[in-house]
Design a protein around this motif. Structure first.
Motif, PDB file in Angstrom:
ATOM      1  N   GLU A   1       0.842  -1.209   0.000  1.00 15.64           N
ATOM      2  CA  GLU A   1       0.000   0.000   0.000  1.00 15.64           C
ATOM      3  C   GLU A   1       0.879   1.262   0.000  1.00 15.64           C
ATOM      4  OE1 GLU A   1      -0.688  -2.723   1.945  1.00 15.64           O
ATOM      5  OE2 GLU A   1      -2.387  -3.304   0.671  1.00 15.64           O
ATOM      6  N   ASP A   2       2.041   1.195   0.640  1.00  4.72           N
ATOM      7  CA  ASP A   2       2.966   2.342   0.597  1.00  4.72           C
ATOM      8  C   ASP A   2       3.387   2.606  -0.851  1.00  4.72           C
ATOM      9  OD1 ASP A   2       2.886   2.723   3.292  1.00  4.72           O
ATOM     10  OD2 ASP A   2       4.842   1.817   3.712  1.00  4.72           O
ATOM     11  N   LEU A   3       3.661   1.543  -1.562  1.00  3.10           N
ATOM     12  CA  LEU A   3       4.050   1.687  -2.977  1.00  3.10           C
ATOM     13  C   LEU A   3       2.889   2.292  -3.775  1.00  3.10           C
ATOM     14  CD1 LEU A   3       6.319   0.694  -5.171  1.00  3.10           C
ATOM     15  CD2 LEU A   3       4.571  -0.991  -5.725  1.00  3.10           C
ATOM     16  N   GLU A   4       1.694   1.771  -3.544  1.00  4.77           N
ATOM     17  CA  GLU A   4       0.520   2.288  -4.273  1.00  4.77           C
ATOM     18  C   GLU A   4       0.353   3.785  -4.019  1.00  4.77           C
ATOM     19  OE1 GLU A   4      -2.807  -1.068  -4.834  1.00  4.77           O
ATOM     20  OE2 GLU A   4      -2.535  -0.501  -2.757  1.00  4.77           O
ATOM     21  N   ARG A   5       0.569   4.190  -2.765  1.00  7.00           N
ATOM     22  CA  ARG A   5       0.397   5.596  -2.401  1.00  7.00           C
ATOM     23  C   ARG A   5       1.403   6.474  -3.164  1.00  7.00           C
ATOM     24  NH1 ARG A   5       1.097   4.822   2.932  1.00  7.00           N
ATOM     25  NH2 ARG A   5      -0.793   3.561   2.981  1.00  7.00           N
ATOM     26  N   LEU A   6       2.640   6.005  -3.233  1.00  2.92           N
ATOM     27  CA  LEU A   6       3.663   6.801  -3.928  1.00  2.92           C
ATOM     28  C   LEU A   6       3.396   6.882  -5.436  1.00  2.92           C
ATOM     29  CD1 LEU A   6       6.858   5.508  -2.079  1.00  2.92           C
ATOM     30  CD2 LEU A   6       5.824   7.781  -1.882  1.00  2.92           C
ATOM     31  N   MET A   7       2.718   5.877  -5.968  1.00  4.79           N
ATOM     32  CA  MET A   7       2.458   5.867  -7.425  1.00  4.79           C
ATOM     33  C   MET A   7       1.178   6.618  -7.782  1.00  4.79           C
ATOM     34  SD  MET A   7       3.735   2.113  -8.765  1.00  4.79           S
ATOM     35  CE  MET A   7       2.469   1.116  -7.987  1.00  4.79           C
ATOM     36  N   ARG A   8       0.360   6.930  -6.755  1.00  5.64           N
ATOM     37  CA  ARG A   8      -0.976   7.497  -7.016  1.00  5.64           C
ATOM     38  C   ARG A   8      -0.976   8.806  -7.812  1.00  5.64           C
ATOM     39  NH1 ARG A   8      -3.987   6.463  -1.924  1.00  5.64           N
ATOM     40  NH2 ARG A   8      -3.722   4.329  -2.643  1.00  5.64           N
ATOM     41  N   PRO A   9       0.000   9.714  -7.613  1.00  8.97           N
ATOM     42  CA  PRO A   9      -0.037  10.952  -8.408  1.00  8.97           C
ATOM     43  C   PRO A   9      -0.009  10.715  -9.923  1.00  8.97           C
ATOM     44  CG  PRO A   9       1.519  11.164  -6.595  1.00  8.97           C
ATOM     45  CD  PRO A   9       1.066   9.731  -6.613  1.00  8.97           C
ATOM     46  N   VAL A  10       0.507   9.572 -10.351  1.00  7.13           N
ATOM     47  CA  VAL A  10       0.486   9.249 -11.786  1.00  7.13           C
ATOM     48  C   VAL A  10      -0.893   8.700 -12.117  1.00  7.13           C
ATOM     49  CG1 VAL A  10       1.451   7.763 -13.605  1.00  7.13           C
ATOM     50  CG2 VAL A  10       2.956   8.755 -11.853  1.00  7.13           C
ATOM     51  N   ARG A  11      -1.573   9.372 -13.010  1.00  7.01           N
ATOM     52  CA  ARG A  11      -2.921   8.904 -13.369  1.00  7.01           C
ATOM     53  C   ARG A  11      -2.840   7.723 -14.323  1.00  7.01           C
ATOM     54  NH1 ARG A  11      -6.889  13.066 -12.171  1.00  7.01           N
ATOM     55  NH2 ARG A  11      -5.693  14.923 -11.666  1.00  7.01           N
ATOM     56  N   GLY A  12      -3.755   6.797 -14.149  1.00  9.10           N
ATOM     57  CA  GLY A  12      -3.848   5.678 -15.093  1.00  9.10           C
ATOM     58  C   GLY A  12      -2.599   4.807 -15.068  1.00  9.10           C
ATOM     59  N   HIS A  13      -2.226   4.306 -16.250  1.00  8.25           N
ATOM     60  CA  HIS A  13      -1.012   3.485 -16.408  1.00  8.25           C
ATOM     61  C   HIS A  13      -0.961   2.325 -15.422  1.00  8.25           C
ATOM     62  CE1 HIS A  13       0.563   6.077 -19.492  1.00  8.25           C
ATOM     63  NE2 HIS A  13       0.154   7.097 -18.766  1.00  8.25           N
ATOM     64  N   ARG A  14      -2.086   1.640 -15.322  1.00  7.15           N
ATOM     65  CA  ARG A  14      -2.188   0.561 -14.340  1.00  7.15           C
ATOM     66  C   ARG A  14      -1.295  -0.616 -14.675  1.00  7.15           C
ATOM     67  NH1 ARG A  14      -5.661   0.888 -10.513  1.00  7.15           N
ATOM     68  NH2 ARG A  14      -6.833   2.820 -10.457  1.00  7.15           N
ATOM     69  N   MET A  15      -1.057  -0.831 -15.957  1.00  8.01           N
ATOM     70  CA  MET A  15      -0.184  -1.954 -16.319  1.00  8.01           C
ATOM     71  C   MET A  15       1.257  -1.683 -15.882  1.00  8.01           C
ATOM     72  SD  MET A  15      -1.748  -3.002 -20.024  1.00  8.01           S
ATOM     73  CE  MET A  15      -3.396  -3.742 -20.124  1.00  8.01           C
ATOM     74  N   ALA A  16       1.693  -0.434 -16.068  1.00 10.33           N
ATOM     75  CA  ALA A  16       3.049  -0.072 -15.631  1.00 10.33           C
ATOM     76  C   ALA A  16       3.147  -0.160 -14.106  1.00 10.33           C
ATOM     77  CB  ALA A  16       3.384   1.341 -16.117  1.00 10.33           C
ATOM     78  N   LYS A  17       2.128   0.369 -13.418  1.00 12.27           N
ATOM     79  CA  LYS A  17       2.134   0.314 -11.944  1.00 12.27           C
ATOM     80  C   LYS A  17       2.110  -1.118 -11.450  1.00 12.27           C
ATOM     81  CE  LYS A  17      -0.243   4.733 -11.267  1.00 12.27           C
ATOM     82  NZ  LYS A  17      -1.550   5.379 -10.992  1.00 12.27           N
ATOM     83  N   ALA A  18       1.300  -1.946 -12.117  1.00 12.54           N
ATOM     84  CA  ALA A  18       1.171  -3.350 -11.687  1.00 12.54           C
ATOM     85  C   ALA A  18       2.519  -4.050 -11.726  1.00 12.54           C
ATOM     86  CB  ALA A  18       0.172  -4.085 -12.587  1.00 12.54           C
ATOM     87  N   ALA A  19       3.326  -3.723 -12.734  1.00 13.85           N
ATOM     88  CA  ALA A  19       4.613  -4.418 -12.841  1.00 13.85           C
ATOM     89  C   ALA A  19       5.452  -4.163 -11.592  1.00 13.85           C
ATOM     90  CB  ALA A  19       5.336  -3.974 -14.111  1.00 13.85           C
ATOM     91  N   LEU A  20       5.463  -2.923 -11.112  1.00 23.87           N
ATOM     92  CA  LEU A  20       6.224  -2.641  -9.885  1.00 23.87           C
ATOM     93  C   LEU A  20       5.577  -3.305  -8.675  1.00 23.87           C
ATOM     94  CD1 LEU A  20       7.178   1.137 -10.289  1.00 23.87           C
ATOM     95  CD2 LEU A  20       8.763  -0.790 -10.090  1.00 23.87           C
ATOM     96  N   GLU A  21       4.272  -3.207  -8.606  1.00 27.31           N
ATOM     97  CA  GLU A  21       3.565  -3.758  -7.436  1.00 27.31           C
ATOM     98  C   GLU A  21       3.740  -5.263  -7.341  1.00 27.31           C
ATOM     99  OE1 GLU A  21      -0.213  -4.879  -5.117  1.00 27.31           O
ATOM    100  OE2 GLU A  21       0.723  -5.718  -6.869  1.00 27.31           O
ATOM    101  N   MET A  22       3.701  -5.930  -8.487  1.00 25.19           N
ATOM    102  CA  MET A  22       3.790  -7.392  -8.464  1.00 25.19           C
ATOM    103  C   MET A  22       5.230  -7.847  -8.183  1.00 25.19           C
ATOM    104  SD  MET A  22       1.048  -7.840 -11.511  1.00 25.19           S
ATOM    105  CE  MET A  22       0.959  -9.604 -11.710  1.00 25.19           C
ATOM    106  N   GLY A  23       6.201  -7.083  -8.693  1.00 26.79           N
ATOM    107  CA  GLY A  23       7.597  -7.413  -8.382  1.00 26.79           C
ATOM    108  C   GLY A  23       7.865  -7.243  -6.896  1.00 26.79           C
ATOM    109  N   LEU A  24       7.332  -6.154  -6.328  1.00 28.47           N
ATOM    110  CA  LEU A  24       7.537  -5.916  -4.895  1.00 28.47           C
ATOM    111  C   LEU A  24       6.820  -6.977  -4.058  1.00 28.47           C
ATOM    112  CD1 LEU A  24       8.713  -4.001  -2.695  1.00 28.47           C
ATOM    113  CD2 LEU A  24       6.484  -2.876  -2.665  1.00 28.47           C
ATOM    114  N   SER A  25       5.634  -7.370  -4.485  1.00 28.62           N
ATOM    115  CA  SER A  25       4.892  -8.402  -3.736  1.00 28.62           C
ATOM    116  C   SER A  25       5.683  -9.708  -3.685  1.00 28.62           C
ATOM    117  CB  SER A  25       3.532  -8.664  -4.397  1.00 28.62           C
ATOM    118  OG  SER A  25       2.752  -7.495  -4.370  1.00 28.62           O
TER     119      SER A  25
END
Ligand code: NPG
Length: 368
Positions: free
Chosen positions: A84-108
């Motif tokens: 959730e900390d990662l999600e919060r830091l990425m939130r200012p970037v709108r959309g681009h869920r596929m790019a965000k997912a790659a970081l989130e899934m690697g971190l998970s």
């Protein structure tokens, strides 16, 4: 946990067969892989953005740019106590869920490994194998469609999904049903129709489908609700479900009775879990789709599909349905009952074959 560095690579890989959908044909795939360096742990992930903006607006090159210019700089070196900390830091970037997912899934994966758990058990998975079906692209003729269905049934797959579009729909379903009256069958339109096609789509009710996937435009929940009200066949939404808010609204308006969750499409595992939970509360079953991933993305999908409300077979076929050789060891294999085993080793649970990845890499950058 800190993400100290991120390595990005694009590979070039050839599918065993071209895969045709209502949005185009694919044979060469260009998977974007990330390797997060997190305090001695490597978190691998696969971004599901396509080469071109056909399935969704995101692309490999676009995701590369967003990751390197915005997302990685926003999260690298920061102390991350949770995803959730990662999600919060990425939130200012709108959309681009596929790019965000790659970081989130690697971190998970890295968190799971640090906790000495498999990704599946870290996510709350409850099963050691998951049911899978196989997705068959649009074919030149019925003969080659039957040949592929036959081959997949003999391999042990127990659910067949076909791709449809105007001109390759009702006649094809009728032909399949007369040859295989009992087979577990579904159809995916990838948004090829609009609400004016409702009379034609209602005919789908004659063919006893498990579901009809994404008949109309991606964002269009209201038209899907209008269509679902006219059809007996359950509508499943895929492209429309960009996040948990879309899932909640789809359920509220009755736009679907089934949801396809692809963690790489919705922003990662945490968002997938939110969709999973709200669907479960509403009595809506979910299943895990696929986007022709390598073994890295497949490992992630299979782990997610071990959660309790994944009640329908996924597009999580074995490695040899896609590739002559997968980039992970062990590859995914089809087991008893049309299932795939959930990796049980710590983290992502598969070893990445580095020599093969190096050989296939066409673009590489390390952000550190
Ligand atoms: O087995 O991974 C698979 C393919 C399943 O049909 C499948 N995927 O629309 O869901 C889809 C489709 C897809 C493929 C979407 C590639 C995007 C890219």
């Amino acid at each position: 946990m800190k993400i100290e560095a991120v390595e990005l690579r694009v590979l070039q890989m050839r599918l065993l067969r071209p895969f045709r959908t209502s949005f185009g044909v694919q044979q060469d795939r260009f998977p974007l892989l990330l390797r997060l360096q997190c305090e001695g742990i490597s978190g691998w992930s696969e971004c599901v953005a396509g080469e071109g903006p056909w399935y969704s607006s995101e692309t490999v090159d676009g995701a590369w740019g967003i990751l390197t210019q915005y997302l990685i700089p926003a999260v690298r070196g920061r102390e991350l106590a949770s995803v959730e900390d990662l999600e919060r830091l990425m939130r200012p970037v709108r959309g681009h869920r596929m790019a965000k997912a790659a970081l989130e899934m690697g971190l998970s994966g890295a968190f799971a490994e640090a906790a000495q758990k498999s990704l599946a058990s870290w996510l709350g998975g409850v099963r050691s194998s998951v049911e899978t079906g196989v997705s068959v692209g649009i074919q030149a003729n019925l003969e080659s469609l039957f040949q592929q269905i036959e081959e997949h049934l003999s391999q042990g797959y127990q659910r067949i999904k076909i791709k449809i579009e105007p001109g390759w729909d009702l006649d094809v379903l009728a032909a399949i049903r007369s040859r295989y009256p009992e087979m577990s069958l579904m159809a995916d339109a990838n948004s090829a129709y609009d609400l004016d096609d409702a009379p034609r789509l209602r005919e789908v009710d004659h063919y006893g489908l498990l579901m009809l996937e994404q008949p109309l435009t991606a964002g269009d929940l209201l038209d899907h609700a209008a269509l679902q009200a006219q059809m007996a066949t359950d509508i499943c939404l895929d492209e429309s479900i960009e996040d948990s808010r879309a899932a909640r609204q789809a359920i509220q308006v009755g736009a679907c009775r089934v949801i396809n969750i692809k963690p790489g499409r919705v922003g990662g595992f945490a968002e997938s879990r939110r969709i999973h939970d709200l669907a479960a509360d509403a009595g809506i079953p979910v299943w895990c789709g696929g986007m022709l991933e390598t073994g890295i993305g497949r490992a992630a999908n299979v782990a997610l599909a071990s959660l309790p409300n994944f009640k329908l077979p996924g597009d999580l076929s074995a490695s040899d349905r896609y590739w002559a050789e997968d980039i992970v060891d062990p590859p995914f294999e089809l087991a008893e009952g049309g299932t795939v085993a959930v990796p049980y080793r710590w983290g992502l649970g598969v070893r990445v074959k580095m020599d093969m990845v190096d050989r296939l890499t066409v673009r590489r950058e390390v952000i550190s």
